[in-house]
Structures are given as C-alpha cells and as structure tokens.
Design an enzyme around this catalytic site. Structure first.
Site, mmCIF file in Angstrom:
data_model
loop_
_atom_site.group_PDB
_atom_site.id
_atom_site.type_symbol
_atom_site.label_atom_id
_atom_site.label_comp_id
_atom_site.label_asym_id
_atom_site.label_seq_id
_atom_site.Cartn_x
_atom_site.Cartn_y
_atom_site.Cartn_z
ATOM 1 N N HIS A 250 0.856 -1.189 0.000
ATOM 2 C CA HIS A 250 0.000 0.000 0.000
ATOM 3 C C HIS A 250 0.889 1.236 0.000
ATOM 4 O O HIS A 250 1.650 1.465 0.945
ATOM 5 C CB HIS A 250 -0.909 -0.010 1.219
ATOM 6 C CG HIS A 250 -1.842 1.158 1.264
ATOM 7 N ND1 HIS A 250 -2.806 1.368 0.297
ATOM 8 C CD2 HIS A 250 -1.968 2.179 2.139
ATOM 9 C CE1 HIS A 250 -3.476 2.458 0.590
ATOM 10 N NE2 HIS A 250 -2.986 2.981 1.703
ATOM 11 N N ASP A 252 0.502 5.197 -0.370
ATOM 12 C CA ASP A 252 -0.324 6.390 -0.510
ATOM 13 C C ASP A 252 0.302 7.306 -1.548
ATOM 14 O O ASP A 252 1.482 7.679 -1.437
ATOM 15 C CB ASP A 252 -0.437 7.103 0.835
ATOM 16 C CG ASP A 252 -1.352 6.358 1.794
ATOM 17 O OD1 ASP A 252 -2.455 5.990 1.380
ATOM 18 O OD2 ASP A 252 -0.958 6.150 2.956
ATOM 19 N N ASP A 364 -8.183 1.485 1.716
ATOM 20 C CA ASP A 364 -7.974 2.533 2.730
ATOM 21 C C ASP A 364 -8.861 3.745 2.522
ATOM 22 O O ASP A 364 -8.628 4.797 3.108
ATOM 23 C CB ASP A 364 -6.491 2.943 2.708
ATOM 24 C CG ASP A 364 -6.108 3.827 3.876
ATOM 25 O OD1 ASP A 364 -6.710 3.684 4.950
ATOM 26 O OD2 ASP A 364 -5.207 4.672 3.724
ATOM 27 N N HIS A 575 -7.113 9.522 -1.821
ATOM 28 C CA HIS A 575 -7.831 9.521 -0.541
ATOM 29 C C HIS A 575 -7.058 10.125 0.629
ATOM 30 O O HIS A 575 -7.560 10.092 1.766
ATOM 31 C CB HIS A 575 -8.293 8.094 -0.191
ATOM 32 C CG HIS A 575 -7.194 7.135 0.111
ATOM 33 N ND1 HIS A 575 -6.816 6.145 -0.765
ATOM 34 C CD2 HIS A 575 -6.378 6.989 1.180
ATOM 35 C CE1 HIS A 575 -5.832 5.437 -0.238
ATOM 36 N NE2 HIS A 575 -5.543 5.931 0.945
#
Length: 936
Positions: A250, A252, A364, A575
């Site tokens: 993951h 971001d 997420d 996000h």
C-alpha cells in the site's frame, strides 16, 4: 489481594522471553557470520536539489565514516560504496548491507535494483569487486514526522537538522541455513505467544521449542532444524478458513510526503518486489494504482519492462480498478467513472487485454456511496474489496463476503478483508486475528478470505520472511491455512463460495464510522475539485458538441488537453489529498496542479466559445451577448456580463442545457422585479427581500427570521423565532486522534453561537434583478466574516455568499438551520442519486452517523412543506430532528499546521418549497448554484 496469574500463562511467558533472547543473540547473529567494511563516499547537493543517477555518476564525492550525520529533512544524498571482495567470501553467498537511517535506492549499471529502509538492508552480491551508488532520501517510510508511540531517541533524531546517519555499510557472508532456522524459530515463538497458554497445542509447542533450543545449544543445529520443521508442520484438525495471501505494498500516492517522494518510493517498491519474485517463484503481487505505473514507466523504464514481463507471466497483477485509490465521498460520479476508464485504458494499452479490470480494490478509502455498485457495473467491474470498514468506531460491520446492492438495484460481489490490516507482515497474531473475525460473524459457508501483506502506507512491500511465514502456515496446527496466490485466484474461489452458499446482501451506502472531518478539512481543494469537475464537463461539451465543426488536428489537441486536465484532477482525488489529511507540501503541489487544470480549461473555453459565437444569428440584437448554460438543465435566470470594465446584470430565458443563447443587452428584462427594503424601526429594524417567488426577512445579527414561498407556509419555527435560520456556531475541535481526519462525537457540547449585531449591516443592491444585503463581523479569536444575502429575480432560493478570513486553531465553524418541518428522515444528494438518513437517534447506527456526506444539497420535507440547504462545495452535513447543519471550516494542526487558515469564499442557499424535493427540483437547483451562467 491481587489474583495470581494463570500458571500456564506465566510459564509460557517466561519461556517465550528466553526463546526471544536466544533468537536475537544467537540465531539471528549467525545469519551473517563474517563481514567486511565498505568504503563510503558521499555527494550532498544543496537542499531542494535531487540529482539524477547520471548527474550523480559525474559528481565529486568525499569520504565519510560510520556514524556520519547528514540532512536536512527531505534532502537527497548520493553515496558511493566500493571494495574488493575478500578472497574468503568468493565462493560463498554474500550480501551488500547498507543503511543510512533513511529510505534509499541501490543503483547498478544505470538501473535501480533495491530499496533500503527500516525493513530491508541487504542486496545479494556477486563478483569480485563492489562498486555501487545509493540514492538516499532524507525521510523514513512515513515521511519526516514522528508519532506518539515512537521512542524518545526517534523523536530527537527527526527533530534534529541532520536526521540521516550512516549506520551500516558492509559486505557480509550470508548463511541461508541459519536464516531458515531463525525464521522458523521466530515463527514458533510468535505462535506460542498467540496461542491459548492452556491449550494442548501450546503445551506441545512449548515443550518442543525447549527441546530443540537445548539441542541447538549442544551444537546439534541440523537436528534442531529438523525438529523445528516437524514441530511447525502439524496438520490442522478439521476444516479451517483458507487465506489467500497476496503480496501488496500500500503506497499512498501522497500523504506525509509529497508526490515527488511517492515516485521514488514506487521505484524502490517495484525493485524490492521484483527481487522477491526472483527468489520466490510462487510469490504473487497485487499493485493497484495505474498512476504509479505511469510514473514508473517515465522514471525507471528498465524496471517497468521487468514489471511488464512479470505481468505477462501472471505473477504481478495490475488490478485495482481506478487511476489512483480515490476518496469516494466528495468526488463526483463522473470522476469515479473517469477513474475506471483511464485506469483500464492505461493498463490494457501496456499489458494487453488480460489486464482489463474486474476488481475495485480500495483498502484505505474513507467510506463508499450507495451509487458505487452501479458505477462499477457500468464500467465493467464486478467485485469490490476493502479493509477500511474494520476501522468502524462503534458498530462492527456484520459481513466479510456479501453482495452489495446499489441505488438502481444492481449487485456486486463484495469482500471486507477480515485481517483488518492491508499492511500485514504475516505474523501468527495477524493470521489469527482474521479467523477470530470470521468466527464472530454469521456463518457463510466454507470461508475463503483475502489477506494482503507487505509493509505499506509508505510502500516497501513484503519481505522474504513474510513470504516464508506464509509458506510455513500452509499447514500448521494453530494457524489458519495460508495460500500464496493472486487476487484473481481469490476472486474465483470467492465466486465458487458464493455459488455454494447464500451470501447476505447489504443494500445502500457503506458508511465509515470514522474520519468525518475529511468531509471538510482543506476546504479549498474540495471547492476547486467541484468547480473543475463542472468546468471539464462544459469544456468537453463545448469542444465536441454544438453548432460548429472541429478540424481533426484541433480535435486531437483538445483531446490531449482534456486528458491532461482529467488526469491531474483524478490524481488530486487521492484519498489522502482531497480529504485534507496530507502535509502542507502536498497542497502546495495541488494548488499548482489546479492552476494548470484551470489554464487548460480556459484554453479550451476560449477556442470553443469563439467557435460557438460565430454560429449564432446576432443580426436582430443591438448589443448581443452569448450566454452559456453550463448546467445539464434548461434554465432562465440572472447572469452577469462585463462590458467596458463594468459588470451588468441581465435576465436570460430558456437557455438550453449545456448550450447557449443570444441575449440583447439593450433589451428590457421581462421578469418579476426583486424588491428590498427596511421594515421596523430602531432595534427592531430588519430587511425584507422578495422576488414574487420567495420572501425573506433578515435581522442585524445576520439571522434569517422569516423565509417562505409567496403565499406559502413559514419555514422558521415560531418556537425558535429568536434564533432564526443561518445560526453560525463555533465549536472546540480537538479530536482524540487523527486531527485532520476526525470530528469526535459530542463536539456539540462546546457550541458557541456567533451572536451579537453585525458591525456592518447594509442593503447594497435593491433590484430590479438582484437584491443584496451585506453583513460583516469579527469571528472567533482572530477571524472575520462577511455574508451577502442575495436574492435574484425568478430564483426560488436565498443565496448566502460567504467570505471568511479564518485564523482559528482547533475550532470548527458550522451553520445551523432549525426549520419548522417534521420528518423522520432527511434526503441527501450523492453521486447519481440520493439517500435517506434518519433524523433521530434510535440505534447505534444512527448515533454513528452524526456527520454525513452530501453532494450539493440536503432536504427535509413533510407533506406540503420542505426546506433544502444547497451548497457550492461543502460536504459535511447533519440533520438531527429539525436542525439542518452544514460544516463550513475546520482548523486542525496535524499533519498540516496551517490547514484552512486564510481566506475562503463559498455559497450556501436556503430553498423553501411546497411538496417534496422532487417536485421542487431541489437537485436541479443545487446544480444551478454551482454552475452560474457565463456571458461573452
């Protein structure tokens, strides 16, 4: 007297402590039995400069020693390491080991090869000489911030001017047998810690671990390894859930680091994963954001080609459904569709039709609207996977695998990963957490579940030992069965499960009971996003539809500009960007991106408007103006046009949707004029605004004391006549955690109404096309607010144009509207539709939804009367009983200390109506508010 702890637990804890010491001091130290130091030289450019590999090759380096400190934060330093390989190492497995206390990338032969960070510091080395360059970024995996759980020396280090330091630079002999023994031993200790101390399996494991530890102490390493293998590989009794363990990192797209660092993080992550695939052929990896592949293709084309080869082999899966992992609350339905279309187009163009998207993977993201299933179906996606609902603060989400039904009744297969962590490292504790969750929900047949694993948020991905843990757990009594596999294999197994058993159905939105502050924080970017979404729709319509033809060459240029603008917009819908939860540098970048989006749109508008103007007959007008309607509905109303530097108001009739009409500026406007004036005297003086459709009365405090349709029922309750509508209120806003993300329940207890008469209260425009009343005042400790109450001819709504110079801290600004309407639910606009939510707290589900998302409008209606509150870019809403609230501004200090400070301009509106919201065309009026007519 305190109760004595369970003797089984005491014995296990003491033994486990001993095993952990033996693991650290004996077994792990044997993995690298010999090492030789490397010569280390550094090239440190000026702060803010990030030289390329080619520039680093030509740079001048200076020798540095072990412990050398470097910085500042966010800077780059290049290291050159070199050595002759000792002759005693030549026939043995060796690793280059390096750590400079930050993230770094190993470069060899003009290619990045390996990422270094807190979870990995070794790269397999071959040859008789070492010469390598290492690009170090002065940040750790979570940027440069520290957290409350970090050790004091970590805080001190990252608050210092030079947090980087050379911690390790060596060539070391690697013993694979010692590594394997340590890996199994550590898994045994972790499993022992995770089991019930009084269980037979725990007692068996405890005795076995003690025996093999004693054997290893006696020098019987081979016997100990064999015994440990037999101790772990004990088949489970009965059927157990099967966890499909897929590698994941993951990353971001921006958060506690700017996008510049994300691009370097993804290069490191890709190199790490490719190396794991070389060493573990059965390993599979899921990577979910198309934008990051596009960056890799630009930044490290050789690495991208290696990824392409692994995709062709079926071991690397480009699957996720969208351009980035976006926020799904505040972005429009059109944006969500474009997220899918751009991602699918990119992946299939690079990897072939087998990369066509099927799964929407959003681990997420902070909640999911009820319209998302129909958006998925319309764009070819049929399976939805998330982890985030496990974060709910009050109510546990009741399903793991289920069908999710959308607004139009369509359904998609959905799965909430039960491990509750998309950054898992495959420890026994994590594996057991998944099955404990599965046991806590209603039976859904033989369970399969997805377990993404790999260090993330800041990228990096899995490690060798997390893969080995998964393999050892394939058949280990006490652990759920794990299977290394891809997300495609999991989806196929999930569909087989769905065919065999009747899965439950969840109908409606998937509301996250957390992070409600993200509907408001960094208010500017949410407004900029909404404006860009509408402007891009108009630019596209004017360029490719309408009363003129487009030359092929011009069309191609326009398509390129639209593509660039849309991709920049989609990027900033990530996000942790549009929700307001990133550091200040991310928003500096975002402002530049939105400036570029605006430039591209302006260029498209200029050409399209000029072409449109030539297609209309203006011979019958003395002073013609082309009036453009950006909305999707035919409209009549007031527009502004500037001529000779002077702004003028005129009235246009029946301008077609996404179209235009010619208006003669010298002709009279045929509409009922607006009237405005004072009523009452002295302290009782108020102003009345009316236009033949509605009438409003506003007092000196900026409160709307009366609002009604002409001849209709009053919507301001008599019982609260002293309060009125447009009650501005300040609140203390110090959430218990997640500052920029969160609004805590119970915040209402700190309410401080903004009361007292305005310092300026003046009717500045009295018709006939517009009335405008200005109210201005100080606000809070150091802020100012100005509101203009605007009523246009023919308009069914009262606009409240608001300017705020906001300089508060940990303070929230809301506007409350107590209305004389009785209804058990309120209606809220969302993407492509609407949802109804309870106005009263009857259940814990209602209690959790004290702040909800809306797109453009919310309405409270009873038979014969209703009130809608519209907005041009606010998303945080509430409606408790008869009080309709809108959250206007917040002022958190983490991760951006200056979030939302400064000037803001926005509009919200009050629309009283008869009948229900559909008859009043509330949703249409909300769109008209956000898309004022334009004139040329």
């Amino acid at each position: 007297m305190p109760t004595n702890p369970d003797p089984h637990a005491r014995a296990l804890d003491l033994a486990a402590r001993g095993f952990e010491v033996y693991l650290r001091d004996v077994l792990k130290s044997a993995i690298y039995p010999e090492s030789a130091p490397l010569r280390v030289e550094a090239y440190q450019p000026a702060a803010g400069e990030h030289p390329s590999y080619a520039e680093a090759l030509a740079a001048d380096y200076v020798p540095v020693r072990h412990g050398w400190r470097w910085g500042p934060k966010w800077s780059t330093c290049w290291f050159r390491v070199s050595s002759q390989v000792p002759t005693s190492f030549e026939s043995r497995s060796t690793h280059l080991r390096f750590s400079c206390g930050t993230e770094a990338t190993l470069w060899l032969d003009n290619e990045p090869r390996q990422g270094f960070d807190v979870h990995r510091d070794a790269y397999p080395w071959s040859g008789v000489e070492v010469l390598a360059h290492i690009e170090a970024a002065c940040n750790h995996p979570f940027g440069v911030v520290t957290f409350e759980w970090d050790a004091p020396d970590t805080h001190a280090r990252w608050n210092a001017p030079d947090p980087g330091r050379v911690e390790r630079a060596e060539l070391a002999v690697f013993d694979p047998d010692a590594w394997e023994l340590a890996r199994r031993y550590e898994l045994g200790v972790q499993l022992l810690r995770a089991l019930d101390p009084s269980s037979p399996r725990a007692r068996q494991l405890l005795a076995g671990m003690q025996e093999l530890t004693d054997a290893h102490r006696r020098g019987e390493a081979a016997r100990a390894s064999h015994a440990l293998d037999g101790l772990l590989r004990v088949p489970s009794a009965g059927s157990t859930p099967v966890g499909f363990a897929v590698g994941h990192a993951h990353l971001d797209t921006a958060w506690l680091w700017p996008i510049r660092e994300t691009r370097r993080k993804f290069v490191r992550t890709a190199c790490n994963v490719l190396g794991l695939m070389d060493r573990h052929p059965e390993f599979r990896f899921l990577c979910s954001q198309a934008q990051q592949y596009a960056w890799l293709e630009q930044d490290a084309p050789a690495v991208f080609e290696r990824v392409r080869a692994r995709v062709a082999e079926g071991v690397w899966t480009p699957e996720g459904g969208m351009w980035i992992e976006p926020d799904c609350n505040v972005v429009s339905g059109e944006s969500l569709i474009r997220q899918v279309l751009h991602a699918d187009r990119y992946w299939t163009s690079r990897f072939g039709e087998t990369a066509a998207q099927r799964v929407l993977y959003l681990p997420d993201t902070f909640g999911f609207p009820a319209s998302l299933p129909q958006i998925m179906r319309a764009t070819g996606l049929d399976t939805f996977i998330t982890n985030k609902l496990s974060w709910n603060a009050i109510n546990d989400f009741p399903h793991t695998s289920f069908y999710w039904r959308g607004l139009d009744g369509c359904e998609v297969l959905a799965h909430c990963t039960p491990g509750g962590d998309y950054n898992a490292s495959q420890t026994p504790k994590e594996m057991l957490r998944a099955v404990e969750h599965l046991r806590a929900i209603p039976a859904q047949g033989p369970a399969v579940y997805l377990q993404p694993f790999g260090f993330g948020d800041g990228g990096g991905g899995p490690t060798d030992w997390s893969i080995r843990n998964t393999q050892l757990a394939e058949d280990c009594d006490g652990l759920p069965r794990q299977r290394l596999g891809g997300v495609g294999a999991f989806v196929d197994a999930l569909r087989e499960q769905a065919d065999r058993s009747e899965l439950p159905v969840w109908d409606g939105e998937l509301y996250l009971e957390l992070h409600r502050g993200t509907l408001t924080t960094q208010s500017w970017i949410k407004q900029a996003n909404r404006r860009a979404e509408f402007d891009l729709r108009l630019a596209e319509a004017m360029t490719f539809a309408g009363p003129h033809s487009i030359e092929p060459e011009r069309s191609e240029r326009a398509m390129a500009k639209l593509d660039r603008a849309w991709k920049l917009l989609l990027l900033n819908q990530f996000h942790d960007i549009i929700p307001g939860s990133s550091i200040a540098e991310v928003y500096d970048d975002a402002r530049r991106d939105f400036e570029e989006i605006d430039r591209l749109i302006d260029q498209l508008f200029a050409k399209a408007t000029k072409a449109w103007a030539t297609a209309f007959d203006t011979t019958q007008a003395d002073e013609p103006a082309l009036v453009i309607n950006p909305s999707g509905h035919e409209r009549s109303g007031v527009f502004e046009v500037e001529t000779d530097g002077v702004s003028r108001l005129k009235f246009a009739k029946r301008v077609p949707a996404l179209g235009a009409a010619v208006v003669d500026l010298r002709s009279s406007s045929e509409c009922v004029p607006v009237t405005a004036g004072a009523i009452g005297e002295g302290a009782d003086r108020r102003y009345s605004l009316a236009n033949g459709v509605i009438e409003a009365v506003i007092d000196a405090r900026g409160r709307v004391m009366s609002l009604a349709r002409i001849g209709g029922r009053e919507v301001v309750p008599e019982s609260t006549a002293d309060a009125g509508l447009n009650v501005l209120c300040l609140y203390d806003d110090r959430p218990h955690a997640w500052d920029a993300w969160e609004i805590d329940p119970g915040y209402e207890g700190s309410a401080r109404p903004v009361d007292g008469e305005c310092e300026r209260w003046e009717l500045v425009e009295q018709g006939p096309l517009r009335a405008r009343l200005v109210c201005e005042r100080s606000l809070g400790r150091a802020s100012r607010l100005r509101q203009e109450f605007v009523l246009d001819a023919g308009a069914p709504r009262l606009d409240v144009r608001t300017w705020v110079d906001w300089h508060e801290s940990h303070t929230m600004l809301r506007v409350l509207n107590p209305v004389d309407v009785r209804a058990t639910s309120a209606t809220y606009g969302i993407q492509f539709g609407h949802v109804r939510r309870s106005t009263h707290v009857n259940t814990t589900l209602d209690a959790a939804m004290f702040e909800v998302c809306a797109h453009g409008w919310a309405d409270l209606s009873e038979p014969g009367l209703g009130v809608a509150i519209l907005d041009d870019g606010k998303h945080g809403r509430s409606c408790r009983d008869n009080v309709m609230g809108v959250t206007l501004l917040r002022s958190p200090t983490h991760p951006d200390p200056g979030a939302d400070r400064g000037e803001h301009t926005f509009t919200y509106s009050m629309l009283p109506h008869e009948g229900d919201w559909r008859a009043a065309m509330v949703d249409v009026e909300a769109e008209l508010l956000s898309t004022p007519m334009r004139a040329r």
